[in-house]
Design a protein around this motif. Structure first.
Motif, PDB file in Angstrom:
ATOM      1  N   ASP A  99       0.906  -1.222   0.346  1.00  0.00           N
ATOM      2  CA  ASP A  99       0.143  -0.201  -0.193  1.00  0.00           C
ATOM      3  C   ASP A  99       1.003   1.350   0.108  1.00  0.00           C
ATOM      4  N   SER A 107       1.552   5.901  -1.001  1.00  0.00           N
ATOM      5  CA  SER A 107       0.151   7.098  -0.781  1.00  0.00           C
ATOM      6  C   SER A 107       1.245   8.025  -1.751  1.00  0.00           C
ATOM      7  N   ARG A 123      -9.200   0.194  -5.179  1.00  0.00           N
ATOM      8  CA  ARG A 123      -7.779   0.008  -4.311  1.00  0.00           C
ATOM      9  C   ARG A 123      -7.427   1.515  -4.657  1.00  0.00           C
ATOM     10  N   HIS A 168      -4.068   7.170  -2.056  1.00  0.00           N
ATOM     11  CA  HIS A 168      -3.430   6.413  -1.410  1.00  0.00           C
ATOM     12  C   HIS A 168      -4.094   5.160  -2.121  1.00  0.00           C
ATOM     13  N   ASN A 170      -3.912   0.638  -2.793  1.00  0.00           N
ATOM     14  CA  ASN A 170      -3.984  -0.365  -1.333  1.00  0.00           C
ATOM     15  C   ASN A 170      -3.411  -1.350  -2.876  1.00  0.00           C
ATOM     16  N   SER A 171      -3.102  -2.828  -1.858  1.00  0.00           N
ATOM     17  CA  SER A 171      -2.327  -4.186  -2.899  1.00  0.00           C
ATOM     18  C   SER A 171      -2.300  -3.962  -3.977  1.00  0.00           C
TER      19      SER A 171
END
Lengths: 115, 115
Positions: free
Chosen positions: B18, B20, B63, B77, B79-80
């Motif tokens: 993850d 950002s 995501r 952001h 994710n994954s």
């Protein structure tokens, strides 16, 4: 849906040659039109923009573009290119006429200028 | 003095992580955007926020989650992370409805590489 078409994927010119890059858009309402340039490895820079008034717009670095409403076109021109003009050029259309902002890009035209 | 600043400039990370990306503008603009530029240089809008409110949310995997703590900041952001997320992400901002100075200012981009 709104779309922007750039006719040429890759243009190769010699220095001092004249340049014209085609751009057509599909949208029936009021539009704002832009040309951006992206030099290798760099971010987008605004070359010129059209909102209203004189359809022939002059931008930086000797570039100009002409808005032809009947043809839904906004072609970019330069009378004499230089090696330093080698870059990717993007035509873009703001289909909300500035009230909200939704900039849609064409797929870009890569310009290579041979010294 | 940078008008639209993104951090980091480069990001290399492994699949599944993850991460950002942050964006800040000091232009007093009220609308901010995230664009993704793929390996073929195609620029596609992902999100748009106007005064911290989500305006545009294109077809993007969930995501990806944008967050705008105030109108000067728009973070992204992810994710994954997947291999297909590798691209250059550009932040942009504008002040809507303010012609003739209306236009978009782009950040220098964040090159994300997922390995």
């Amino acid at each position: 849906a709104q779309s922007v078409s750039q006719h040429n994927h890759h243009v190769i010119l010699s220095e001092a040659a004249s340049l014209e890059l085609g751009c057509n858009y599909s949208y029936g309402g009021t539009v704002n039109l832009f040309w951006y340039v992206q030099y290798p490895g760099q971010h987008l820079q605004l070359l010129l923009k059209y909102f209203s008034g004189d359809p022939l717009v002059k931008g930086i670095k000797g570039f100009e573009a002409e808005f032809i409403k009947s043809k839904f076109s906004f072609n970019l021109r330069k009378p004499s290119v230089q090696w330093s003009d080698t870059a990717e050029y993007f035509c873009a259309v703001d289909s909300y006429g500035g009230s909200q902002g939704n900039l849609i890009f064409g797929k870009g035209t890569k310009l290579s200028v041979k010294p | 003095d940078t008008a639209v600043s993104q951090t980091p400039k480069y990001l290399v990370t492994q699949m599944g992580n993850d991460k950002s990306i942050k964006c800040e503008q000091n232009l007093g603009h009220d609308t901010m955007y995230w664009y993704k530029q793929d390996s073929k240089k195609f620029l596609k809008i992902m999100f748009s926020y106007n005064n911290k409110e989500l305006i545009i949310n294109e077809t993007v995997p969930n995501r990806f989650s944008p967050k705008s703590p105030d109108k000067a900041h728009l973070n992204l952001h992810i994710n994954s992370l997947e291999l297909g997320d590798s691209a250059v992400y550009f932040c942009a901002s504008t002040l809507t409805g303010q012609e003739p100075n209306y236009g978009y200012t782009f950040g220098s981009g964040t090159r994300l590489t997922v390995v």
